[in-house]
Design an enzyme around this catalytic site. Structure first.
Site, PDB file in Angstrom:
ATOM      1  N   LYS A 197       0.861  -1.179   0.000  1.00  0.00           N
ATOM      2  CA  LYS A 197       0.000   0.000   0.000  1.00  0.00           C
ATOM      3  C   LYS A 197       0.897   1.228   0.000  1.00  0.00           C
ATOM      4  O   LYS A 197       1.665   1.445   0.927  1.00  0.00           O
ATOM      5  CB  LYS A 197      -0.906  -0.013   1.232  1.00  0.00           C
ATOM      6  CG  LYS A 197      -1.801   1.207   1.280  1.00  0.00           C
ATOM      7  CD  LYS A 197      -2.802   1.120   2.409  1.00  0.00           C
ATOM      8  CE  LYS A 197      -3.676   2.358   2.426  1.00  0.00           C
ATOM      9  NZ  LYS A 197      -4.625   2.334   3.538  1.00  0.00           N
ATOM     10  N   ARG A 207     -10.759   9.874   1.478  1.00  0.00           N
ATOM     11  CA  ARG A 207     -10.623  10.567   2.768  1.00  0.00           C
ATOM     12  C   ARG A 207     -11.731  11.603   2.918  1.00  0.00           C
ATOM     13  O   ARG A 207     -12.178  11.871   4.038  1.00  0.00           O
ATOM     14  CB  ARG A 207      -9.223  11.170   2.891  1.00  0.00           C
ATOM     15  CG  ARG A 207      -8.159  10.075   2.981  1.00  0.00           C
ATOM     16  CD  ARG A 207      -6.739  10.626   3.070  1.00  0.00           C
ATOM     17  NE  ARG A 207      -5.756   9.551   2.947  1.00  0.00           N
ATOM     18  CZ  ARG A 207      -4.447   9.758   2.833  1.00  0.00           C
ATOM     19  NH1 ARG A 207      -3.971  10.985   2.841  1.00  0.00           N
ATOM     20  NH2 ARG A 207      -3.627   8.732   2.712  1.00  0.00           N
ATOM     21  N   LYS A 219       1.263   9.976   5.636  1.00  0.00           N
ATOM     22  CA  LYS A 219       1.312   8.570   6.042  1.00  0.00           C
ATOM     23  C   LYS A 219       2.600   7.884   5.580  1.00  0.00           C
ATOM     24  O   LYS A 219       2.670   6.666   5.475  1.00  0.00           O
ATOM     25  CB  LYS A 219       0.067   7.846   5.516  1.00  0.00           C
ATOM     26  CG  LYS A 219      -1.251   8.410   6.077  1.00  0.00           C
ATOM     27  CD  LYS A 219      -2.443   7.499   5.800  1.00  0.00           C
ATOM     28  CE  LYS A 219      -3.704   8.012   6.496  1.00  0.00           C
ATOM     29  NZ  LYS A 219      -4.840   7.074   6.348  1.00  0.00           N
ATOM     30  N   GLU A 235       7.438  -7.018   1.383  1.00  0.00           N
ATOM     31  CA  GLU A 235       6.157  -7.039   2.110  1.00  0.00           C
ATOM     32  C   GLU A 235       5.359  -8.301   1.751  1.00  0.00           C
ATOM     33  O   GLU A 235       4.728  -8.906   2.609  1.00  0.00           O
ATOM     34  CB  GLU A 235       5.328  -5.787   1.788  1.00  0.00           C
ATOM     35  CG  GLU A 235       5.878  -4.486   2.361  1.00  0.00           C
ATOM     36  CD  GLU A 235       5.614  -4.318   3.864  1.00  0.00           C
ATOM     37  OE1 GLU A 235       5.080  -5.242   4.500  1.00  0.00           O
ATOM     38  OE2 GLU A 235       5.956  -3.249   4.393  1.00  0.00           O
ATOM     39  N   LYS A 250      -2.137  -1.654  -3.851  1.00  0.00           N
ATOM     40  CA  LYS A 250      -2.985  -0.470  -3.792  1.00  0.00           C
ATOM     41  C   LYS A 250      -2.141   0.787  -3.842  1.00  0.00           C
ATOM     42  O   LYS A 250      -1.188   0.874  -3.075  1.00  0.00           O
ATOM     43  CB  LYS A 250      -3.780  -0.505  -2.494  1.00  0.00           C
ATOM     44  CG  LYS A 250      -4.641   0.699  -2.254  1.00  0.00           C
ATOM     45  CD  LYS A 250      -5.313   0.600  -0.925  1.00  0.00           C
ATOM     46  CE  LYS A 250      -6.068   1.875  -0.686  1.00  0.00           C
ATOM     47  NZ  LYS A 250      -6.563   1.985   0.639  1.00  0.00           N
ATOM     48  N   SER A 276     -10.130   5.403  -5.033  1.00  0.00           N
ATOM     49  CA  SER A 276     -11.081   6.495  -5.236  1.00  0.00           C
ATOM     50  C   SER A 276     -10.614   7.519  -6.282  1.00  0.00           C
ATOM     51  O   SER A 276     -11.393   7.966  -7.104  1.00  0.00           O
ATOM     52  CB  SER A 276     -11.354   7.185  -3.904  1.00  0.00           C
ATOM     53  OG  SER A 276     -10.143   7.649  -3.317  1.00  0.00           O
ATOM     54  N   TYR A 315     -14.770   0.849  -7.401  1.00  0.00           N
ATOM     55  CA  TYR A 315     -16.024   1.609  -7.268  1.00  0.00           C
ATOM     56  C   TYR A 315     -16.864   1.483  -8.532  1.00  0.00           C
ATOM     57  O   TYR A 315     -18.010   1.901  -8.553  1.00  0.00           O
ATOM     58  CB  TYR A 315     -15.716   3.081  -6.945  1.00  0.00           C
ATOM     59  CG  TYR A 315     -14.935   3.201  -5.656  1.00  0.00           C
ATOM     60  CD1 TYR A 315     -15.567   3.081  -4.429  1.00  0.00           C
ATOM     61  CD2 TYR A 315     -13.543   3.348  -5.669  1.00  0.00           C
ATOM     62  CE1 TYR A 315     -14.848   3.130  -3.239  1.00  0.00           C
ATOM     63  CE2 TYR A 315     -12.815   3.404  -4.496  1.00  0.00           C
ATOM     64  CZ  TYR A 315     -13.472   3.294  -3.283  1.00  0.00           C
ATOM     65  OH  TYR A 315     -12.756   3.326  -2.116  1.00  0.00           O
TER      66      TYR A 315
HETATM   67  C1  PBG Z   1      -7.192   3.623   5.222  1.00  0.00           C
HETATM   68  C2  PBG Z   1      -7.692   3.341   3.864  1.00  0.00           C
HETATM   69  C3  PBG Z   1      -7.565   4.241   2.808  1.00  0.00           C
HETATM   70  C4  PBG Z   1      -8.184   3.644   1.710  1.00  0.00           C
HETATM   71  C5  PBG Z   1      -8.669   2.393   2.106  1.00  0.00           C
HETATM   72  N1  PBG Z   1      -8.338   2.216   3.446  1.00  0.00           N
HETATM   73  C6  PBG Z   1      -7.022   5.608   2.754  1.00  0.00           C
HETATM   74  C7  PBG Z   1      -5.713   5.914   3.340  1.00  0.00           C
HETATM   75  O1  PBG Z   1      -4.840   5.063   3.507  1.00  0.00           O
HETATM   76  O2  PBG Z   1      -5.554   7.071   3.682  1.00  0.00           O
HETATM   77  C8  PBG Z   1      -8.269   4.310   0.381  1.00  0.00           C
HETATM   78  C9  PBG Z   1      -9.204   3.754  -0.611  1.00  0.00           C
HETATM   79  C10 PBG Z   1      -9.477   4.626  -1.765  1.00  0.00           C
HETATM   80  O3  PBG Z   1      -8.861   5.688  -1.980  1.00  0.00           O
HETATM   81  O4  PBG Z   1     -10.368   4.241  -2.542  1.00  0.00           O
HETATM   82  N2  PBG Z   1      -7.053   2.657   6.134  1.00  0.00           N
END
Ligand code: PBG
Length: 326
Positions: A197, A207, A219, A235, A250, A276, A315
């Site tokens: 990720k 968010r 992050k 990982e 991701k 997203s 989505y």
């Molecule tokens: C956080 C989480 C995030 C997403 C899924 N779980 C956002 C982040 O890490 O800030 C993002 C999913 C998306 O953007 O569609 N635990």
């Protein structure tokens, strides 16, 4: 006329020929639909930066899931939109008896026992700091976070979730959660680990949807550097050793090489998360008529499978399932 031995265009002549030679297909039961959940009743709020995607209360979510299942979707990944007043440093609402997310998991599992329900295991939807872990003096604590994640995970398992989705990127969390699950007798509950990720700009609209943006900093001390590949393989090796059932990459679109590399290196199923921002980009350009959003959508989904994904969180799942396809 040239005497060409090979004329690749011969395999592109008729629609039927193109079907015979087609190498990759999108299947509805390979798409995982994200659902944003809210407390209360009769609520359905569209997310501004994600046209066509809604935050749903329990009744609306049950209805929505029923329709999606009828359209051939079999799996859902669930995210809670938690009221700010319920957030604290340890995300204690995540395992509270009163948690609406756990209540909706129970309701979905009861009504649709065949549906695959995947959770989100991370602190950010519940954290007053907006981070995925516990914060102390501006630092995200690894080992203290694991204890809290395990409480959240056990509450979700008890509510009937099929697969946990740890999205927090703390070290050692897959093994820690596996031990916690097994210790409590939840040997059938799976783990779909957010293996690679990345610290990505493409999470922006999500968010917004959950109002879960970090209150300070970013992050980058736990999510990965977009410049790195071997780190993703590391990982993947760790998650595999710790007992993950699925490895996830991701975001997806800018990380097709990572999907491909992890798939080649692993004997676990690989899932990618079409996030997203990737959804929002196509929707926005489509609204401006700068491209054909349906063709762009299908081309993008195809690319994930071509890269080696076994399943895709997107989505677009519902919209894809609703549109006419062979
Ligand atoms: C956080 C989480 C995030 C997403 C899924 N779980 C956002 C982040 O890490 O800030 C993002 C999913 C998306 O953007 O569609 N635990």
């Amino acid at each position: 006329m040239l005497y060409l031995r090979e004329r690749p265009r011969r395999n592109r002549t008729l629609h039927g020929v193109r079907a015979l030679t087609e190498e990759t297909q999108i299947r509805r039961d390979k798409l995982i639909e994200p659902l944003f959940l809210l407390d209360g009743a009769n609520k359905s709020e569209e997310i501004t930066s994600m046209p066509g995607i809604f935050r749903l209360s329990e009744d609306k979510a049950l209805l929505h899931a029923e329709q999606s299942l009828r359209l051939g979707i079999k799996s859902f990944i669930l995210f809670p939109a938690v009221d700010d007043s319920l957030k604290d440093k340890t995300g204690s609402y995540s395992w509270s008896e009163k948690n609406f997310y756990l209540r909706i998991i129970r309701a979905l599992k009861k009504k649709f026992p065949e549906a695959v329900l995947i959770s989100d295991v991370a602190l950010d939807p519940y954290s007053s700091d907006g981070h995925d872990g516990i914060v102390e003096n501006g630092e995200i604590l690894n080992d203290a976070t694991l204890e809290v994640l395990a409480k959240m995970a056990l509450a979700q398992a008890a509510a009937g979730i099929d697969i946990l989705g740890p999205s927090d990127m703390m070290d050692g969390r897959v093994g820690y959660l596996r031990d916690a699950l097994d210790g409590a007798g939840f040997t059938k509950t799976g783990i779909m680990s957010y293996t690679a990720k990345y610290a990505s700009a493409f999470y922006g609209p999500f968010r917004d949807a959950l109002q879960s943006a970090p209150k300070f900093g970013d992050k980058k001390t736990y999510q990965m550097n977009p410049a790195n590949t071997t780190e993703a393989l590391r990982e993947a090796r760790l998650d595999t050793a710790e007992g993950a059932d699925y490895l996830m990459v991701k975001p997806a679109l800018a990380y097709l090489d990572i999907i491909h590399r992890i798939k080649a290196a692993s004997d676990l199923p690989v899932v990618c998360y079409n996030v997203s921002g990737e959804y929002a980009m196509i929707k926005a350009a489509g609204e401006k008529k700068w491209l054909d959003p349906v063709r762009a959508r299908d081309e993008m989904l195809l690319a994930f499978f071509r890269a080696g994904a076994d399943a895709v969180i997107t989505y677009f799942a519902r919209e894809y399932a609703e549109s006419p396809h062979p």
